[in-house]
Motif scaffolding. Structure first.
Motif, mmCIF file in Angstrom:
data_model
loop_
_atom_site.group_PDB
_atom_site.id
_atom_site.type_symbol
_atom_site.label_atom_id
_atom_site.label_comp_id
_atom_site.label_asym_id
_atom_site.label_seq_id
_atom_site.Cartn_x
_atom_site.Cartn_y
_atom_site.Cartn_z
ATOM 1 N N ASP A 44 -5.205 47.663 37.769
ATOM 2 C CA ASP A 44 -4.021 48.611 37.640
ATOM 3 C C ASP A 44 -4.346 49.355 36.447
ATOM 4 O O ASP A 44 -3.996 48.756 35.362
ATOM 5 C CB ASP A 44 -2.669 48.201 37.674
ATOM 6 N N PHE A 45 -4.978 50.432 36.386
ATOM 7 C CA PHE A 45 -5.281 51.260 35.243
ATOM 8 C C PHE A 45 -4.030 51.486 34.389
ATOM 9 O O PHE A 45 -4.148 51.272 33.212
ATOM 10 C CB PHE A 45 -6.176 52.339 35.415
ATOM 11 N N ALA A 46 -3.295 52.202 34.920
ATOM 12 C CA ALA A 46 -1.994 52.474 34.139
ATOM 13 C C ALA A 46 -1.115 51.430 33.557
ATOM 14 O O ALA A 46 -0.878 51.525 32.228
ATOM 15 C CB ALA A 46 -0.907 53.286 35.345
ATOM 16 N N GLN A 47 -1.021 50.457 34.061
ATOM 17 C CA GLN A 47 -0.325 49.098 33.485
ATOM 18 C C GLN A 47 -1.164 48.486 32.483
ATOM 19 O O GLN A 47 -0.915 47.756 31.501
ATOM 20 C CB GLN A 47 -0.026 47.988 34.632
ATOM 21 N N ALA A 48 -2.668 48.491 32.714
ATOM 22 C CA ALA A 48 -3.509 48.006 31.516
ATOM 23 C C ALA A 48 -3.226 48.749 30.426
ATOM 24 O O ALA A 48 -3.577 48.235 29.217
ATOM 25 C CB ALA A 48 -4.763 47.868 32.192
ATOM 26 N N LEU A 49 -3.299 50.140 30.472
ATOM 27 C CA LEU A 49 -3.374 51.086 29.492
ATOM 28 C C LEU A 49 -2.064 50.904 28.737
ATOM 29 O O LEU A 49 -1.915 50.839 27.422
ATOM 30 C CB LEU A 49 -3.364 52.458 29.689
ATOM 31 N N LYS A 50 -0.716 50.668 29.393
ATOM 32 C CA LYS A 50 0.402 50.469 28.752
ATOM 33 C C LYS A 50 0.546 49.077 28.130
ATOM 34 O O LYS A 50 0.977 49.089 27.003
ATOM 35 C CB LYS A 50 1.572 50.382 29.958
ATOM 36 N N THR A 51 0.110 48.052 28.747
ATOM 37 C CA THR A 51 -0.143 46.886 27.833
ATOM 38 C C THR A 51 -1.111 46.996 26.622
ATOM 39 O O THR A 51 -0.599 46.419 25.451
ATOM 40 C CB THR A 51 -0.871 45.678 28.993
ATOM 41 N N ALA A 52 -1.954 47.780 26.652
ATOM 42 C CA ALA A 52 -3.143 48.143 25.558
ATOM 43 C C ALA A 52 -2.557 48.782 24.649
ATOM 44 O O ALA A 52 -2.541 48.498 23.241
ATOM 45 C CB ALA A 52 -4.351 48.651 26.049
ATOM 46 N N ALA A 53 -1.593 49.784 24.941
ATOM 47 C CA ALA A 53 -0.954 50.591 23.950
ATOM 48 C C ALA A 53 0.451 49.888 23.500
ATOM 49 O O ALA A 53 1.102 50.600 22.350
ATOM 50 C CB ALA A 53 -0.265 51.893 24.658
ATOM 51 N N GLY A 54 0.534 48.403 23.631
ATOM 52 C CA GLY A 54 1.886 47.887 23.150
ATOM 53 C C GLY A 54 2.799 47.628 23.886
ATOM 54 O O GLY A 54 3.963 47.168 23.540
ATOM 55 N N GLY A 55 2.792 48.062 25.061
ATOM 56 C CA GLY A 55 3.802 47.835 26.113
ATOM 57 C C GLY A 55 3.673 46.471 26.496
ATOM 58 O O GLY A 55 2.947 45.634 26.393
ATOM 59 N N VAL A 56 4.884 45.810 27.117
ATOM 60 C CA VAL A 56 5.047 44.538 27.601
ATOM 61 C C VAL A 56 4.285 44.408 29.140
ATOM 62 O O VAL A 56 4.642 45.120 30.006
ATOM 63 C CB VAL A 56 6.314 44.103 27.793
#
Length: 133
Positions: A44-56
């Motif tokens: 899931d690219f969107a979730q992976a990017l959110k995680t990489a950007a500091g999201g939980v």
């Protein structure tokens, strides 16, 4: 102040790294389209990017003590691969749908190129601001 200038570049560089990893996964799926028993993978690219950007991350569990072990991904730029849902059953057990994989590959390639162009434009803007043009 430097952090403010590079914040956008950090986000875009994370996106570029994740796009590159996804491209490798999709290429592997296409290369194994005729391998019996191969199951296509993706993330899931969107979730992976959110995680990489500091999201939980989705799998993160809250802790009540600093000494507790944290669950979830160790490296946010190395997302967990999931198996794709098989849309067309095959006799050899291969779950690769070439049409879908090719479409995802092209879509990811275009988005990779647009991210590169955005980074290039951002760097040019910063260089022109520094040189006073």
């Amino acid at each position: 102040m430097l952090d403010q200038l590079t914040a956008g570049l950090n986000f875009q560089s994370n996106a570029l790294l994740l796009r590159s990893q996804r491209q490798q996964v999709l290429a592997s799926n296409i290369a194994n389209a005729d391998t019996p028993g191969y199951i296509a993978r993706d993330f899931d690219f969107a979730q992976a990017l959110k995680t990489a950007a500091g999201g939980v991350p989705r799998s993160a569990v809250s802790t009540t003590d600093a000494r507790h072990l944290r669950l979830g991904q160790a490296d946010p730029l190395n997302p967990e691969l999931a198996y794709t849902v098989q849309t067309e059953p095959s006799q050899d057990g291969n779950s690769v749908d070439l049409d879908r994989e090719r479409a995802n590959f092209v879509d990811n390639s275009i988005r990779y190129e647009s991210t590169l162009r955005f980074i290039n434009g951002h760097v040019r803007t910063m260089l022109s601001a520094i040189s006073g043009q």
